[in-house]
Scaffold this motif. Structure first.
Motif, PDB file in Angstrom:
ATOM      1  N   ILE A  28       0.880  -1.278   0.118  1.00 29.56           N
ATOM      2  CA  ILE A  28       0.027   0.001  -0.069  1.00 29.56           C
ATOM      3  C   ILE A  28       0.952   1.404  -0.128  1.00 29.56           C
ATOM      4  CG2 ILE A  28      -1.839   1.094   1.259  1.00 29.56           C
ATOM      5  CD1 ILE A  28      -2.579  -1.446   2.519  1.00 29.56           C
ATOM      6  N   ALA A  29       2.076   1.254   0.813  1.00 31.09           N
ATOM      7  CA  ALA A  29       2.906   2.520   0.934  1.00 31.09           C
ATOM      8  C   ALA A  29       3.464   2.828  -0.364  1.00 31.09           C
ATOM      9  CB  ALA A  29       3.952   2.297   1.996  1.00 31.09           C
ATOM     10  N   ALA A  30       3.668   1.793  -1.320  1.00 34.97           N
ATOM     11  CA  ALA A  30       4.334   2.191  -2.588  1.00 34.97           C
ATOM     12  C   ALA A  30       3.379   3.273  -3.203  1.00 34.97           C
ATOM     13  CB  ALA A  30       4.392   0.996  -3.633  1.00 34.97           C
ATOM     14  N   ASP A  31       2.146   3.433  -3.086  1.00 34.62           N
ATOM     15  CA  ASP A  31       1.240   4.395  -3.810  1.00 34.62           C
ATOM     16  C   ASP A  31       0.678   5.294  -2.728  1.00 34.62           C
ATOM     17  OD1 ASP A  31       1.267   3.548  -6.276  1.00 34.62           O
ATOM     18  OD2 ASP A  31      -0.092   1.955  -5.566  1.00 34.62           O
ATOM     19  N   ASN A  32       0.512   5.096  -1.201  1.00 36.49           N
ATOM     20  CA  ASN A  32      -0.080   5.915  -0.409  1.00 36.49           C
ATOM     21  C   ASN A  32       0.364   5.590   1.158  1.00 36.49           C
ATOM     22  OD1 ASN A  32      -1.570   7.515   1.228  1.00 36.49           O
ATOM     23  ND2 ASN A  32      -3.203   7.441  -0.165  1.00 36.49           N
ATOM     24  N   TYR A  42      11.138   0.681  18.454  1.00 33.21           N
ATOM     25  CA  TYR A  42      11.693  -0.308  17.628  1.00 33.21           C
ATOM     26  C   TYR A  42      11.251   0.455  16.195  1.00 33.21           C
ATOM     27  CZ  TYR A  42      12.709  -3.664  20.852  1.00 33.21           C
ATOM     28  OH  TYR A  42      12.987  -4.629  21.873  1.00 33.21           O
ATOM     29  N   LEU A  43      12.335   0.662  15.244  1.00 30.41           N
ATOM     30  CA  LEU A  43      12.030   1.202  14.009  1.00 30.41           C
ATOM     31  C   LEU A  43      12.198  -0.176  12.987  1.00 30.41           C
ATOM     32  CD1 LEU A  43      11.840   3.923  12.127  1.00 30.41           C
ATOM     33  CD2 LEU A  43      14.333   3.819  12.072  1.00 30.41           C
ATOM     34  N   LEU A  44      13.013  -0.675  12.742  1.00 30.33           N
ATOM     35  CA  LEU A  44      13.152  -2.015  12.127  1.00 30.33           C
ATOM     36  C   LEU A  44      13.551  -3.139  13.049  1.00 30.33           C
ATOM     37  CD1 LEU A  44      15.366  -0.672   9.230  1.00 30.33           C
ATOM     38  CD2 LEU A  44      12.938  -0.612   9.264  1.00 30.33           C
ATOM     39  N   ASP A  45      12.889  -4.427  12.806  1.00 33.94           N
ATOM     40  CA  ASP A  45      13.217  -5.548  13.246  1.00 33.94           C
ATOM     41  C   ASP A  45      13.100  -6.700  12.298  1.00 33.94           C
ATOM     42  OD1 ASP A  45      13.774  -7.787  14.872  1.00 33.94           O
ATOM     43  OD2 ASP A  45      12.399  -7.418  16.488  1.00 33.94           O
ATOM     44  N   THR A  46      13.728  -6.932  11.308  1.00 35.69           N
ATOM     45  CA  THR A  46      13.418  -7.596  10.075  1.00 35.69           C
ATOM     46  C   THR A  46      13.206  -9.052  10.389  1.00 35.69           C
ATOM     47  OG1 THR A  46      15.403  -8.209   9.289  1.00 35.69           O
ATOM     48  CG2 THR A  46      14.517  -6.062   8.492  1.00 35.69           C
ATOM     49  N   ILE A  47      13.769  -9.704  11.571  1.00 35.50           N
ATOM     50  CA  ILE A  47      13.200 -11.152  11.826  1.00 35.50           C
ATOM     51  C   ILE A  47      11.832 -11.363  12.234  1.00 35.50           C
ATOM     52  CG2 ILE A  47      14.020 -11.019  14.212  1.00 35.50           C
ATOM     53  CD1 ILE A  47      15.584 -13.573  13.660  1.00 35.50           C
ATOM     54  N   LYS A  48      11.461 -10.102  12.612  1.00 34.47           N
ATOM     55  CA  LYS A  48       9.962 -10.304  13.079  1.00 34.47           C
ATOM     56  C   LYS A  48       8.875  -9.397  11.953  1.00 34.47           C
ATOM     57  CE  LYS A  48      11.082 -10.589  17.904  1.00 34.47           C
ATOM     58  NZ  LYS A  48      10.885 -10.002  19.444  1.00 34.47           N
ATOM     59  N   GLY A  49       9.517  -9.216  10.805  1.00 36.35           N
ATOM     60  CA  GLY A  49       8.634  -8.626   9.761  1.00 36.35           C
ATOM     61  C   GLY A  49       8.750  -7.368   9.428  1.00 36.35           C
ATOM     62  N   ALA A  50       9.148  -6.503  10.663  1.00 36.84           N
ATOM     63  CA  ALA A  50       9.010  -5.067  10.789  1.00 36.84           C
ATOM     64  C   ALA A  50      10.204  -4.452   9.575  1.00 36.84           C
ATOM     65  CB  ALA A  50       9.023  -4.698  12.186  1.00 36.84           C
ATOM     66  N   PHE A  51       9.618  -4.344   8.298  1.00 32.08           N
ATOM     67  CA  PHE A  51      10.529  -3.649   7.557  1.00 32.08           C
ATOM     68  C   PHE A  51       9.634  -3.002   6.374  1.00 32.08           C
ATOM     69  CE2 PHE A  51      12.717  -5.031   3.486  1.00 32.08           C
ATOM     70  CZ  PHE A  51      13.979  -4.274   3.773  1.00 32.08           C
ATOM     71  N   HIS A  52      10.266  -1.868   5.875  1.00 28.78           N
ATOM     72  CA  HIS A  52       9.548  -1.109   4.885  1.00 28.78           C
ATOM     73  C   HIS A  52      10.295  -1.154   3.585  1.00 28.78           C
ATOM     74  CE1 HIS A  52       6.735   0.332   8.168  1.00 28.78           C
ATOM     75  NE2 HIS A  52       7.887   0.432   8.861  1.00 28.78           N
ATOM     76  N   GLY A  53      11.399  -1.767   3.354  1.00 27.35           N
ATOM     77  CA  GLY A  53      11.665  -2.135   1.955  1.00 27.35           C
ATOM     78  C   GLY A  53      13.078  -1.458   1.802  1.00 27.35           C
ATOM     79  N   VAL A  54      13.639  -1.649   0.534  1.00 28.38           N
ATOM     80  CA  VAL A  54      14.936  -0.903   0.281  1.00 28.38           C
ATOM     81  C   VAL A  54      14.714  -0.533  -1.291  1.00 28.38           C
ATOM     82  CG1 VAL A  54      17.331  -1.424  -0.251  1.00 28.38           C
ATOM     83  CG2 VAL A  54      16.198  -2.258   1.655  1.00 28.38           C
ATOM     84  N   THR A  55      15.275   0.563  -1.549  1.00 24.62           N
ATOM     85  CA  THR A  55      15.230   1.088  -3.090  1.00 24.62           C
ATOM     86  C   THR A  55      16.684   0.808  -3.561  1.00 24.62           C
ATOM     87  OG1 THR A  55      15.578   3.401  -2.510  1.00 24.62           O
ATOM     88  CG2 THR A  55      13.258   2.464  -2.705  1.00 24.62           C
ATOM     89  N   GLY A  56      16.770   0.635  -4.842  1.00 22.30           N
ATOM     90  CA  GLY A  56      18.244   0.400  -5.243  1.00 22.30           C
ATOM     91  C   GLY A  56      18.868  -0.741  -4.968  1.00 22.30           C
TER      92      GLY A  56
END
Length: 224
Positions: free
Chosen positions: A42-46, A164-178
Motif C-alpha cells: 500500500i505504501a508504494a502509492d500511499n 523499534y524502527l526496524l526488526d526484520t526477523i519479525k517482519g517489521a521492515f519497509h523495504g529497500v530502493t536500489g
C-alpha cells in the motif's frame, strides 16, 4: 564485547510469556509478516493509507490474539494503541554508512538468555542524528534498529525505554530502493512501535543504548 550499546530487560515474572503456546507465537509472527507485506504494498502509492492499515491491524492483533503482549485483564479494557497521525516529513530513504561496522555486543535478557548482535553500520538522518544498525548474530539473522528520542518518558510522549524502527526477523521492515552500494532503506518513523515490555513487564526486550538515541523529538508512531 567491544561496546555496550544496548540495554536489556531482565524479568523474573515470566509466567504470562511461558503460557503462550508455540503455535500461537508462530501464528502471531505469520500475521505480523503478512501485515507488513500489506503495508509495503500500500505504501508504494500511499504511505498514509498504509499507516492506517497498520494501525488497525496492530489494534486487532493486540486486542484479540492469544500471543498479544497484553494480559487478559488489559485486553478486556483495550480500546486501541495510542498512535500519532501520519506525518510524511518523518519518512526517509537512507543508505547504511560503514561507521561503527563490525562492533559486537551481547545482551542479557531474562527470557531469551544472551542475544548477540554485530553492528552493520549507521543510518545518518537529516537534521535528526545517527542510529546504529544491528544484525542479530544468530539463527535467522535480521536487521534491528531500536531508538530513543527526546519524547521518551515525557508526558504525552513515547515509551521511556525507547521504540523499534526496524526488526526484520519479525517482519517489521519497509523495504529497500536500489541495490548494492546505492541501496537505500525506507525508514518511516510513523511506524515506530513499542517493544512488548512496554505493555507487559513479563516480556524481555533489547532496548536502545547510546548509539541509538536521538536528541530531537519524534512525535509520530506508537506513543505511551
Amino acid at each position: 564485547m567491544s561496546e555496550q550499546d544496548f540495554e536489556g530487560t531482565d524479568r523474573d515474572e515470566q509466567d504470562d510469556v511461558q503460557r503462550i503456546s508455540a503455535v500461537d507465537i508462530a501464528d502471531w509472527r505469520l500475521r505480523t509478516f503478512a501485515l507488513y507485506a500489506g503495508v509495503r504494498k500500500i505504501a508504494a502509492d500511499n504511505p498514509a493509507e498504509a499507516h492506517s492499515y497498520w494501525r488497525h491491524g496492530r489494534d486487532r492483533m493486540f486486542g484479540t490474539h492469544p500471543a498479544s503482549p497484553l494480559t487478559e485483564a488489559a485486553k478486556a479494557d483495550f480500546g486501541g494503541l495510542k498512535t500519532a497521525d501520519y506525518d510524511p516529513i518523518y519518512r526517509f530513504h537512507v543508505p547504511i554508512t560503514k561507521e561503527g561496522a563490525g562492533r559486537e555486543m551481547n545482551v542479557k535478557t531474562g527470557t531469551d538468555g544472551v542475544v548477540r548482535f554485530v553492528r552493520l553500520g549507521t543510518f545518518d538522518l537529516p537534521e535528526m542524528g545517527q542510529l546504529a544498525v544491528w544484525k542479530l548474530n544468530g539463527y535467522g539473522g535480521g536487521i534491528f534498529v531500536p531508538f530513543r528520542d527526546a519524547t521518551a518518558g515525557q508526558p504525552g510522549g513515547s515509551y521511556g525505554a525507547g521504540r523499534y524502527l526496524l526488526d526484520t526477523i519479525k517482519g517489521a521492515f519497509h523495504g529497500v530502493t536500489g541495490s548494492g552500494p546505492d541501496a537505500q532503506f525506507v525508514l518511516d518513523f510513523n511506524f515506530a512501535y513499542n517493544p512488548s515490555c512496554a505493555y507487559n513487564e513479563a516480556w524481555a526486550c533489547p532496548l536502545a543504548g547510546p548509539s541509538n538515541r536521538l536528541a530531537v523529538d519524534i512525535p509520530v508512531g506508537e506513543l505511551s
